[in-house]
Design a protein around this motif. Structure first.
Motif, PDB file in Angstrom:
ATOM      1  N   GLN A  95     -12.254  -0.203  -2.055  1.00 48.49           N
ATOM      2  CA  GLN A  95     -12.077   0.701  -0.909  1.00 48.49           C
ATOM      3  C   GLN A  95     -10.603   0.775  -0.508  1.00 48.49           C
ATOM      4  O   GLN A  95     -10.065   1.863  -0.277  1.00 48.49           O
ATOM      5  CB  GLN A  95     -12.933   0.235   0.289  1.00 48.49           C
ATOM      6  N   VAL A  96      -9.954  -0.366  -0.450  1.00 45.22           N
ATOM      7  CA  VAL A  96      -8.527  -0.409  -0.093  1.00 45.22           C
ATOM      8  C   VAL A  96      -7.690   0.255  -1.183  1.00 45.22           C
ATOM      9  O   VAL A  96      -6.765   1.019  -0.896  1.00 45.22           O
ATOM     10  CB  VAL A  96      -8.071  -1.865   0.158  1.00 45.22           C
ATOM     11  N   THR A  97      -8.027  -0.015  -2.439  1.00 40.17           N
ATOM     12  CA  THR A  97      -7.311   0.587  -3.570  1.00 40.17           C
ATOM     13  C   THR A  97      -7.381   2.110  -3.500  1.00 40.17           C
ATOM     14  O   THR A  97      -6.367   2.802  -3.664  1.00 40.17           O
ATOM     15  CB  THR A  97      -7.893   0.089  -4.905  1.00 40.17           C
ATOM     16  N   GLN A  98      -8.576   2.632  -3.234  1.00 39.39           N
ATOM     17  CA  GLN A  98      -8.740   4.089  -3.103  1.00 39.39           C
ATOM     18  C   GLN A  98      -7.877   4.645  -1.974  1.00 39.39           C
ATOM     19  O   GLN A  98      -7.230   5.689  -2.140  1.00 39.39           O
ATOM     20  CB  GLN A  98     -10.195   4.441  -2.799  1.00 39.39           C
ATOM     21  N   GLU A  99      -7.870   3.969  -0.839  1.00 32.60           N
ATOM     22  CA  GLU A  99      -7.053   4.429   0.298  1.00 32.60           C
ATOM     23  C   GLU A  99      -5.587   4.526  -0.089  1.00 32.60           C
ATOM     24  O   GLU A  99      -4.921   5.516   0.226  1.00 32.60           O
ATOM     25  CB  GLU A  99      -7.199   3.468   1.479  1.00 32.60           C
ATOM     26  N   VAL A 100      -5.095   3.499  -0.766  1.00 28.23           N
ATOM     27  CA  VAL A 100      -3.675   3.466  -1.146  1.00 28.23           C
ATOM     28  C   VAL A 100      -3.378   4.546  -2.185  1.00 28.23           C
ATOM     29  O   VAL A 100      -2.439   5.339  -2.019  1.00 28.23           O
ATOM     30  CB  VAL A 100      -3.271   2.075  -1.666  1.00 28.23           C
ATOM     31  N   ASN A 102      -4.989   7.241  -2.940  1.00 32.12           N
ATOM     32  CA  ASN A 102      -5.156   8.593  -2.368  1.00 32.12           C
ATOM     33  C   ASN A 102      -3.939   9.063  -1.598  1.00 32.12           C
ATOM     34  O   ASN A 102      -3.694  10.264  -1.497  1.00 32.12           O
ATOM     35  CB  ASN A 102      -6.404   8.660  -1.501  1.00 32.12           C
ATOM     36  N   LYS A 103      -3.137   8.143  -1.087  1.00 33.43           N
ATOM     37  CA  LYS A 103      -1.897   8.516  -0.389  1.00 33.43           C
ATOM     38  C   LYS A 103      -0.897   9.167  -1.350  1.00 33.43           C
ATOM     39  O   LYS A 103       0.023   9.868  -0.925  1.00 33.43           O
ATOM     40  CB  LYS A 103      -1.240   7.281   0.248  1.00 33.43           C
ATOM     41  N   PHE A 104      -1.068   8.913  -2.646  1.00 36.40           N
ATOM     42  CA  PHE A 104      -0.119   9.391  -3.640  1.00 36.40           C
ATOM     43  C   PHE A 104      -0.704  10.434  -4.573  1.00 36.40           C
ATOM     44  O   PHE A 104      -0.088  10.786  -5.574  1.00 36.40           O
ATOM     45  CB  PHE A 104       0.406   8.187  -4.439  1.00 36.40           C
ATOM     46  N   ILE A 105      -1.866  10.955  -4.245  1.00 34.24           N
ATOM     47  CA  ILE A 105      -2.502  11.996  -5.045  1.00 34.24           C
ATOM     48  C   ILE A 105      -2.345  13.328  -4.311  1.00 34.24           C
ATOM     49  O   ILE A 105      -2.663  13.436  -3.141  1.00 34.24           O
ATOM     50  CB  ILE A 105      -4.008  11.713  -5.261  1.00 34.24           C
ATOM     51  N   LYS A 106      -1.847  14.302  -5.031  1.00 33.66           N
ATOM     52  CA  LYS A 106      -1.588  15.594  -4.430  1.00 33.66           C
ATOM     53  C   LYS A 106      -2.071  16.696  -5.376  1.00 33.66           C
ATOM     54  O   LYS A 106      -1.778  16.653  -6.558  1.00 33.66           O
ATOM     55  CB  LYS A 106      -0.087  15.730  -4.203  1.00 33.66           C
TER      56      LYS A 106
END
Length: 108
Positions: A95-100, A102-106
């Protein structure tokens, strides 16, 4: 098809997921992974059995033999209480990995 590099850190999680509902054996686990991933991830046999060895060494699963048809012996695996705790820990980590990430996916 997903690159094995992308999924490498979650091989154990995937296998433990497959054992949540009870014992199973290598070939059945491999088929289920392939089916659930809709053919997007196929775990190599060497990867699967290396993971079984590692998970058993760490006390997360245990193996045992069952007699099958035609007298052939098959190795089955089941999750331990420590394996369930580790699975939950890895799910939280994901869950934490996805959050991080996702901050860098555009979308471009």
């Amino acid at each position: 098809m997903i690159s094995s590099d992308v999924i490498r850190g979650y091989i154990d999680t995937i296998i433990l997921y497959m054992l949540l509902d009870g014992e199973s054996y290598g070939y059945e686990i491999s088929k289920s992974i392939r089916r659930l991933s809709e053919e997007k991830y196929v775990m190599k046999e060497t990867t699967l059995y290396s993971a079984f060895t590692r998970l058993e060494k760490n006390g997360f699963i245990e193996s045992f033999y069952k007699e099958e048809t035609f007298g052939k012996r098959r190795t089955y695996y089941r999750m331990t209480a420590a394996g369930l705790a580790y699975y939950r820990e890895k799910c939280n980590e994901w869950q934490v990995t996805q959050e991080v990430v996702n901050k860098f996916i555009k979308e471009l």
